[in-house]
Write a protein that holds these residues in place. Structure first.
Motif, PDB file in Angstrom:
ATOM      1  N   LEU A 168     -12.384  21.086 -52.895  1.00  0.00           N
ATOM      2  CA  LEU A 168     -11.898  20.942 -51.527  1.00  0.00           C
ATOM      3  C   LEU A 168     -10.828  19.865 -51.435  1.00  0.00           C
ATOM      4  CD1 LEU A 168     -15.305  21.155 -49.587  1.00  0.00           C
ATOM      5  CD2 LEU A 168     -13.503  22.888 -49.625  1.00  0.00           C
ATOM      6  N   GLN A 169     -11.039  18.758 -52.153  1.00  0.00           N
ATOM      7  CA  GLN A 169     -10.058  17.680 -52.122  1.00  0.00           C
ATOM      8  C   GLN A 169      -8.734  18.121 -52.736  1.00  0.00           C
ATOM      9  OE1 GLN A 169     -10.851  14.249 -54.596  1.00  0.00           O
ATOM     10  NE2 GLN A 169      -9.905  12.851 -53.101  1.00  0.00           N
ATOM     11  N   SER A 170      -8.816  18.878 -53.818  1.00  0.00           N
ATOM     12  CA  SER A 170      -7.585  19.341 -54.480  1.00  0.00           C
ATOM     13  C   SER A 170      -6.792  20.307 -53.613  1.00  0.00           C
ATOM     14  CB  SER A 170      -7.930  20.008 -55.821  1.00  0.00           C
ATOM     15  OG  SER A 170      -8.695  21.187 -55.618  1.00  0.00           O
ATOM     16  N   HIS A 171      -7.469  20.989 -52.699  1.00  0.00           N
ATOM     17  CA  HIS A 171      -6.789  21.915 -51.788  1.00  0.00           C
ATOM     18  C   HIS A 171      -6.599  21.316 -50.393  1.00  0.00           C
ATOM     19  CE1 HIS A 171      -8.098  24.677 -54.971  1.00  0.00           C
ATOM     20  NE2 HIS A 171      -7.180  25.510 -54.533  1.00  0.00           N
ATOM     21  N   ASP A 172      -6.847  20.001 -50.270  1.00  0.00           N
ATOM     22  CA  ASP A 172      -6.654  19.275 -49.017  1.00  0.00           C
ATOM     23  C   ASP A 172      -7.438  19.912 -47.862  1.00  0.00           C
ATOM     24  OD1 ASP A 172      -5.684  17.176 -47.517  1.00  0.00           O
ATOM     25  OD2 ASP A 172      -3.910  18.290 -46.839  1.00  0.00           O
ATOM     26  N   ILE A 173      -8.698  20.257 -48.149  1.00  0.00           N
ATOM     27  CA  ILE A 173      -9.589  20.825 -47.127  1.00  0.00           C
ATOM     28  C   ILE A 173     -10.690  19.813 -46.854  1.00  0.00           C
ATOM     29  CG2 ILE A 173     -11.171  22.703 -46.556  1.00  0.00           C
ATOM     30  CD1 ILE A 173      -9.626  24.469 -48.507  1.00  0.00           C
ATOM     31  N   LYS A 174     -10.840  19.431 -45.601  1.00  0.00           N
ATOM     32  CA  LYS A 174     -11.848  18.451 -45.211  1.00  0.00           C
ATOM     33  C   LYS A 174     -12.967  19.145 -44.446  1.00  0.00           C
ATOM     34  CE  LYS A 174     -10.797  14.305 -44.176  1.00  0.00           C
ATOM     35  NZ  LYS A 174     -10.332  13.060 -43.492  1.00  0.00           N
ATOM     36  N   ILE A 175     -14.177  19.014 -44.953  1.00  0.00           N
ATOM     37  CA  ILE A 175     -15.360  19.585 -44.301  1.00  0.00           C
ATOM     38  C   ILE A 175     -16.231  18.461 -43.754  1.00  0.00           C
ATOM     39  CG2 ILE A 175     -17.402  21.030 -44.564  1.00  0.00           C
ATOM     40  CD1 ILE A 175     -14.867  22.611 -44.820  1.00  0.00           C
ATOM     41  N   VAL A 176     -16.720  17.628 -44.671  1.00  0.00           N
ATOM     42  CA  VAL A 176     -17.554  16.496 -44.272  1.00  0.00           C
ATOM     43  C   VAL A 176     -16.676  15.401 -43.672  1.00  0.00           C
ATOM     44  CG1 VAL A 176     -19.114  14.706 -45.128  1.00  0.00           C
ATOM     45  CG2 VAL A 176     -19.289  17.026 -45.995  1.00  0.00           C
ATOM     46  N   PHE A 177     -17.216  14.680 -42.690  1.00  0.00           N
ATOM     47  CA  PHE A 177     -16.499  13.651 -41.940  1.00  0.00           C
ATOM     48  C   PHE A 177     -15.295  14.231 -41.203  1.00  0.00           C
ATOM     49  CE2 PHE A 177     -17.976  10.937 -45.732  1.00  0.00           C
ATOM     50  CZ  PHE A 177     -19.262  10.893 -45.224  1.00  0.00           C
ATOM     51  N   ALA A 178     -15.449  15.479 -40.785  1.00  0.00           N
ATOM     52  CA  ALA A 178     -14.421  16.165 -40.012  1.00  0.00           C
ATOM     53  C   ALA A 178     -15.111  17.186 -39.115  1.00  0.00           C
ATOM     54  CB  ALA A 178     -13.403  16.835 -40.933  1.00  0.00           C
ATOM     55  N   VAL A 179     -14.343  17.816 -38.255  1.00  0.00           N
ATOM     56  CA  VAL A 179     -14.903  18.763 -37.290  1.00  0.00           C
ATOM     57  C   VAL A 179     -15.630  19.935 -37.955  1.00  0.00           C
ATOM     58  CG1 VAL A 179     -14.322  20.342 -35.406  1.00  0.00           C
ATOM     59  CG2 VAL A 179     -13.219  18.110 -35.543  1.00  0.00           C
ATOM     60  N   PRO A 180     -15.094  20.542 -39.037  1.00  0.00           N
ATOM     61  CA  PRO A 180     -15.829  21.667 -39.653  1.00  0.00           C
ATOM     62  C   PRO A 180     -17.245  21.305 -40.086  1.00  0.00           C
ATOM     63  CG  PRO A 180     -13.579  21.619 -40.456  1.00  0.00           C
ATOM     64  CD  PRO A 180     -13.777  20.361 -39.670  1.00  0.00           C
ATOM     65  N   GLY A 181     -17.443  20.111 -40.622  1.00  0.00           N
ATOM     66  CA  GLY A 181     -18.782  19.696 -41.037  1.00  0.00           C
ATOM     67  C   GLY A 181     -19.720  19.561 -39.856  1.00  0.00           C
ATOM     68  N   ILE A 182     -19.208  19.042 -38.741  1.00  0.00           N
ATOM     69  CA  ILE A 182     -20.023  18.909 -37.533  1.00  0.00           C
ATOM     70  C   ILE A 182     -20.449  20.284 -37.034  1.00  0.00           C
ATOM     71  CG2 ILE A 182     -19.958  18.189 -35.113  1.00  0.00           C
ATOM     72  CD1 ILE A 182     -18.084  15.926 -35.983  1.00  0.00           C
ATOM     73  N   ILE A 183     -19.514  21.233 -37.043  1.00  0.00           N
ATOM     74  CA  ILE A 183     -19.830  22.589 -36.584  1.00  0.00           C
ATOM     75  C   ILE A 183     -20.841  23.253 -37.513  1.00  0.00           C
ATOM     76  CG2 ILE A 183     -18.862  24.893 -36.233  1.00  0.00           C
ATOM     77  CD1 ILE A 183     -16.302  23.552 -35.256  1.00  0.00           C
ATOM     78  N   LEU A 184     -20.663  23.108 -38.819  1.00  0.00           N
ATOM     79  CA  LEU A 184     -21.595  23.707 -39.781  1.00  0.00           C
ATOM     80  C   LEU A 184     -23.008  23.138 -39.604  1.00  0.00           C
ATOM     81  CD1 LEU A 184     -19.482  23.862 -43.078  1.00  0.00           C
ATOM     82  CD2 LEU A 184     -20.316  25.789 -41.728  1.00  0.00           C
ATOM     83  N   ALA A 185     -23.106  21.826 -39.471  1.00  0.00           N
ATOM     84  CA  ALA A 185     -24.419  21.207 -39.292  1.00  0.00           C
ATOM     85  C   ALA A 185     -25.069  21.669 -37.989  1.00  0.00           C
ATOM     86  CB  ALA A 185     -24.276  19.681 -39.304  1.00  0.00           C
ATOM     87  N   THR A 186     -24.271  21.800 -36.940  1.00  0.00           N
ATOM     88  CA  THR A 186     -24.805  22.247 -35.652  1.00  0.00           C
ATOM     89  C   THR A 186     -25.270  23.694 -35.724  1.00  0.00           C
ATOM     90  OG1 THR A 186     -23.312  20.724 -34.514  1.00  0.00           O
ATOM     91  CG2 THR A 186     -24.299  22.483 -33.197  1.00  0.00           C
ATOM     92  N   ILE A 187     -24.502  24.533 -36.393  1.00  0.00           N
ATOM     93  CA  ILE A 187     -24.906  25.935 -36.550  1.00  0.00           C
ATOM     94  C   ILE A 187     -26.245  26.018 -37.279  1.00  0.00           C
ATOM     95  CG2 ILE A 187     -24.353  28.096 -37.757  1.00  0.00           C
ATOM     96  CD1 ILE A 187     -21.412  27.515 -37.174  1.00  0.00           C
ATOM     97  N   PHE A 188     -26.413  25.201 -38.308  1.00  0.00           N
ATOM     98  CA  PHE A 188     -27.652  25.260 -39.085  1.00  0.00           C
ATOM     99  C   PHE A 188     -28.870  24.889 -38.248  1.00  0.00           C
ATOM    100  CE2 PHE A 188     -30.907  23.224 -41.693  1.00  0.00           C
ATOM    101  CZ  PHE A 188     -31.167  24.227 -42.614  1.00  0.00           C
ATOM    102  N   VAL A 189     -28.773  23.816 -37.474  1.00  0.00           N
ATOM    103  CA  VAL A 189     -29.959  23.352 -36.733  1.00  0.00           C
ATOM    104  C   VAL A 189     -30.238  24.204 -35.503  1.00  0.00           C
ATOM    105  CG1 VAL A 189     -29.696  20.980 -37.554  1.00  0.00           C
ATOM    106  CG2 VAL A 189     -28.642  21.663 -35.390  1.00  0.00           C
ATOM    107  N   THR A 190     -29.287  25.027 -35.074  1.00  0.00           N
ATOM    108  CA  THR A 190     -29.478  25.798 -33.844  1.00  0.00           C
ATOM    109  C   THR A 190     -29.648  27.299 -34.060  1.00  0.00           C
ATOM    110  OG1 THR A 190     -27.067  25.955 -33.538  1.00  0.00           O
ATOM    111  CG2 THR A 190     -28.199  24.141 -32.440  1.00  0.00           C
ATOM    112  N   PHE A 191     -29.461  27.809 -35.278  1.00  0.00           N
ATOM    113  CA  PHE A 191     -29.466  29.268 -35.410  1.00  0.00           C
ATOM    114  C   PHE A 191     -30.821  29.949 -35.202  1.00  0.00           C
ATOM    115  CE2 PHE A 191     -30.220  28.544 -40.056  1.00  0.00           C
ATOM    116  CZ  PHE A 191     -31.220  29.475 -40.280  1.00  0.00           C
ATOM    117  N   PRO A 192     -31.971  29.253 -35.250  1.00  0.00           N
ATOM    118  CA  PRO A 192     -33.218  29.990 -34.964  1.00  0.00           C
ATOM    119  C   PRO A 192     -33.451  30.320 -33.498  1.00  0.00           C
ATOM    120  CG  PRO A 192     -33.620  28.012 -36.298  1.00  0.00           C
ATOM    121  CD  PRO A 192     -32.254  27.908 -35.756  1.00  0.00           C
ATOM    122  N   PHE A 193     -32.800  29.618 -32.572  1.00  0.00           N
ATOM    123  CA  PHE A 193     -33.214  29.680 -31.167  1.00  0.00           C
ATOM    124  C   PHE A 193     -33.074  31.070 -30.555  1.00  0.00           C
ATOM    125  CE2 PHE A 193     -32.645  25.145 -31.754  1.00  0.00           C
ATOM    126  CZ  PHE A 193     -33.737  24.631 -31.078  1.00  0.00           C
TER     127      PHE A 193
END
Length: 279
Positions: free
Chosen positions: A132-157
């Motif tokens: 990810l770093q070599s392709h200049d893609i930021k997941i953690v400590f950025a908006v995509p990581g926040i969205i991914l974590a939120t999707i994980f904790v909320t998908f059972p509802f």
């Protein structure tokens, strides 16, 4: 009088009043009192200070990020929940029990642990970090990581609200529609969806409330970058740690408003779902 109603009226009056009093005391201590404290602290210095706090750039940024996170995670969980519930309730297939277990996984895993898992996968020292770093893609400590974590904790509802409702309704109406020549999509939109609409609304409301109020998983993956990766709950924590209590409670009141709205809609949806099941 039904057997159930007869049984309900045989309890001594003192027992009924004690149970009611206990419930009211519990609600007062753990719901009404905390809500009153939040709003009293939020408006302690007046409406002007309250509104100015909400207009601050960091506060507006946290609200914007929270809304973006919910706007992405809730529709995705809606699609997954409806699809999974439809498959589980209406069809038999290999791995069905495994799918049900996986849907319940976020309920049994601490949100902090789930956030840490995303760091271990997408972080700089994680499995995919170097790529990810070599392709200049930021997941953690950025908006995509926040969205991914939120999707994980909320998908059972959504799925967990729809599965028992769809199982209780059975397959007869869908089978009748197919026999009459309806396609799979027509059957879903004209038969299945109208029957589950209140359960669907209930699940979406709970999913949205959790998405906007999530703290543990988001705290781990956000990096706490002020004005960039702080959602409303994280911003409240920062303000409180800085002893800016009035501002912290003012921002927290937004989540309290959301909780009250969720409670009202949840009550209406539960009532509608019970009516559907009874009829």
């Amino acid at each position: 009088m039904t057997k159930r109603n007869a049984h309900e009226t045989t309890e001594p009056a003192i027992v009924r009043w004690l149970l009611i009093a206990t419930a009211l005391v519990f609600l007062a201590l753990f719901l009404a009192l905390p809500l009153a404290a939040v709003f009293s602290q939020a408006f302690e210095k007046g409406l002007g200070v309250y509104l100015e706090t909400l207009k601050e750039p960091d506060t507006l940024s946290s609200i914007k990020l929270t809304l973006i996170t919910a706007a992405v995670s809730v529709p995705l969980n809606l699609f997954f929940g409806v699809t999974a519930a439809w498959a589980i309730a209406k069809f038999s297939f290999p791995g069905k029990n495994l799918l049900i277990t996986l849907i319940d996984l976020p309920f049994s895993v601490s949100p902090v642990i789930s956030g840490l898992i995303f760091v271990l996968i997408f972080g700089l020292q994680g499995w995919l970090g170097p790529w990810l770093q070599s392709h200049d893609i930021k997941i953690v400590f950025a908006v995509p990581g926040i969205i991914l974590a939120t999707i994980f904790v909320t998908f059972p509802f959504v799925a967990r609200e729809l599965i028992p409702l769809m199982e209780a309704q059975g397959k007869e109406e869908e089978e009748a529609a197919l026999v009459l020549g309806a396609s799979g999509l027509q059957t879903f939109f004209l038969v299945t969806l109208p029957n589950i609409k209140w359960g669907l609304i209930y699940g979406v409301i709970l999913c949205n409330a959790r998405a906007m109020g999530e703290f543990g998983a988001v705290s781990v993956v956000s990096g706490h970058i002020r004005g960039m990766t702080n959602t409303v709950p994280l911003h409240v924590e920062i303000l409180y740690n800085e002893y800016n209590n009035t501002a912290a409670f003012a921002v927290a009141s937004l989540l309290a408003f959301l909780a009250l709205i969720t409670l009202v809609v949840k009550t209406i949806a539960e009532w509608k779902v019970r009516q559907q099941l009874e009829h």
